[in-house]
Design an enzyme around this catalytic site. Structure first.
Site, PDB file in Angstrom:
ATOM      1  CD  GLU A  49      -3.004  -0.675  -0.205  1.00 23.56           C
ATOM      2  OE1 GLU A  49      -3.033   0.466  -0.683  1.00 23.56           O
ATOM      3  OE2 GLU A  49      -3.637  -1.635  -0.700  1.00 23.56           O
ATOM      4  CE1 TYR A 128      -6.927   3.207  -1.529  1.00 22.17           C
ATOM      5  CE2 TYR A 128      -4.655   3.407  -0.751  1.00 22.17           C
ATOM      6  CZ  TYR A 128      -5.622   2.748  -1.485  1.00 22.17           C
ATOM      7  OH  TYR A 128      -5.284   1.604  -2.156  1.00 22.17           O
ATOM      8  CG  ASP A 146      -8.303   4.198  -5.487  1.00 15.48           C
ATOM      9  OD1 ASP A 146      -9.456   4.082  -5.963  1.00 15.48           O
ATOM     10  OD2 ASP A 146      -7.392   3.382  -5.725  1.00 15.48           O
TER      11      ASP A 146
END
Ligand code: SF4
Length: 366
Positions: A49, A128, A146
């Site tokens: 990520e 996020y 996103d």
């Protein structure tokens, strides 16, 4: 293609169960085989990520493999020296992420069973990243938003607001909060992002392969390419900078480490800085080096000109060869400096824009 479909009325939105079933079924069949998906535990997912923020999957994959090889566990990463982490990150861009990743590893590694609450306190973890990692690793029911998700939702809903506007954000989030399932929220989030990345792409979306085609308002209206609505962007300013490969009589080259905060934090570079409008490149180069390190140089010939894009501006970087004339370096506008042999340069992490010059000076290296 979908945009040529005969316009008809906007379909009523289906029940959440129908959306979930079709998306999760498609994701189970069609997802790309990515290494962090085979092992959805904290460390691999955290690593992926951080790397995937602002970076494409194909660019991140080799870095992901190198990180896992060098630092196989979260504890290994936490125990690593920041310089070694930065060096391994070299070329991936947005270097603050490397510092945040390292700091996050240091905070989470000692915790027996970290969860969403601990992760939320870590640096570089925004809504996020928290939602992505939280849902994938711990099954937290947190919707991800996103660019891919925004595009899919804007088309599905035929959203007339800009997705980044207050109204647009609220409309998208409200739907996602309603639709995200109790079971497998991580697969739902990943499925949505995967749909945007591989099917509902910015150009020429493959609506024929989309599990939500029957529910999609933009498709039904024959207006797929009209969404998401795009806000006109201000042009990025363009700047010029100069950097010098400064040699001493013994052939060593002067390098400086950028400050710990701000653009390209902690990376090493050939000294220099932004040019002012009224000065020549050579004079500006000498002035910038003086301000950064307190030394006088003689600027000689041009070595290279490199164009580089940052998120908020574009840059032309003019490299010169130079001689050290006088003055012992001082860290005036940098953290540290060093005189290195050309063969030693590659031990340090440099910004990508400096790589063409590194290649000339240490060609065996890259
Ligand atoms: S959500 Fe599916 S049907 Fe709608 S535009 Fe995207 S790819 Fe096409």
């Amino acid at each position: 293609m979908s945009s040529h479909a005969k316009p008809s009325a906007k379909p009523a939105l289906p029940r959440p169960e129908a959306l979930r079933k079709s998306l999760l079924g498609w994701y189970a069949r069609a997802q790309r085989d990515l290494p962090w998906r085979r092992n959805p535990r904290l460390y691999p997912v955290l690593l992926s990520e951080f790397m995937l923020q602002q970076t494409r999957v194909d660019q991140a994959l080799p870095y992901y493999a190198r990180f896992l090889q060098r630092f196989p566990t979260l504890k290994d990463l936490a125990a690593a020296d920041l310089g070694a982490v930065m060096k391994l990150w070299e070329g991936l861009g947005y270097y603050r992420r490397a510092g945040f990743l390292h700091e996050t590893a240091k905070r989470l590694a000692p915790v027996q069973e970290p969860g969403v609450a601990e992760l939320a306190e870590c640096p570089g973890i925004g809504p996020y990243t928290l939602a992505a990692i939280g849902s994938i690793v711990w099954g937290a029911r947190l919707p991800v938003v996103d660019g891919n998700v925004n595009r899919v939702l804007a088309r599905l809903l035929a959203l007339e607001d800009f997705p980044q506007s207050k109204a647009g954000k609220a409309a998208i989030l409200a739907r996602l909060q309603e639709w995200i399932p109790e079971a497998a929220p991580g697969d739902w989030n990943q499925g949505l992002m995967e749909l945007g990345a591989t099917v509902c792409t910015p150009h020429a979306p493959k609506c024929g392969a989309c599990p939500w085609q029957a529910f999609c308002s933009a498709h039904a209206l024959g207006r797929v390419e009209d969404f998401p609505k795009v806000e006109p962007k201000a042009a990025r300013p363009h700047k010029h900078a100069a950097a010098a490969v400064i040699r001493r009589k013994d052939g060593r080259i002067l390098v400086a480490q950028r400050p710990a905060q701000g653009l390209l934090a902690n990376l090493w570079e050939f000294p220099g800085g932004l040019l002012l409008k009224e000065e020549t490149r050579a004079a500006g180069c000498a002035r910038a080096v003086r301000e950064q390190l307190g030394v006088e140089i003689r600027v000689d010939e041009s070595l290279a000109t490199v164009e580089h894009g940052f998120s908020h501006f574009t840059l032309t970087l003019h490299f010169f060869s130079a001689r050290h004339l006088k003055g012992a370096p001082e860290a005036l506008r940098c953290q540290a400096w060093n005189w290195l042999k050309p063969s030693e340069l590659r031990r340090l992490p440099f910004p990508r824009a400096h790589w063409p010059v590194l290649e000339k000076l240490a060609p065996e290296a890259k």
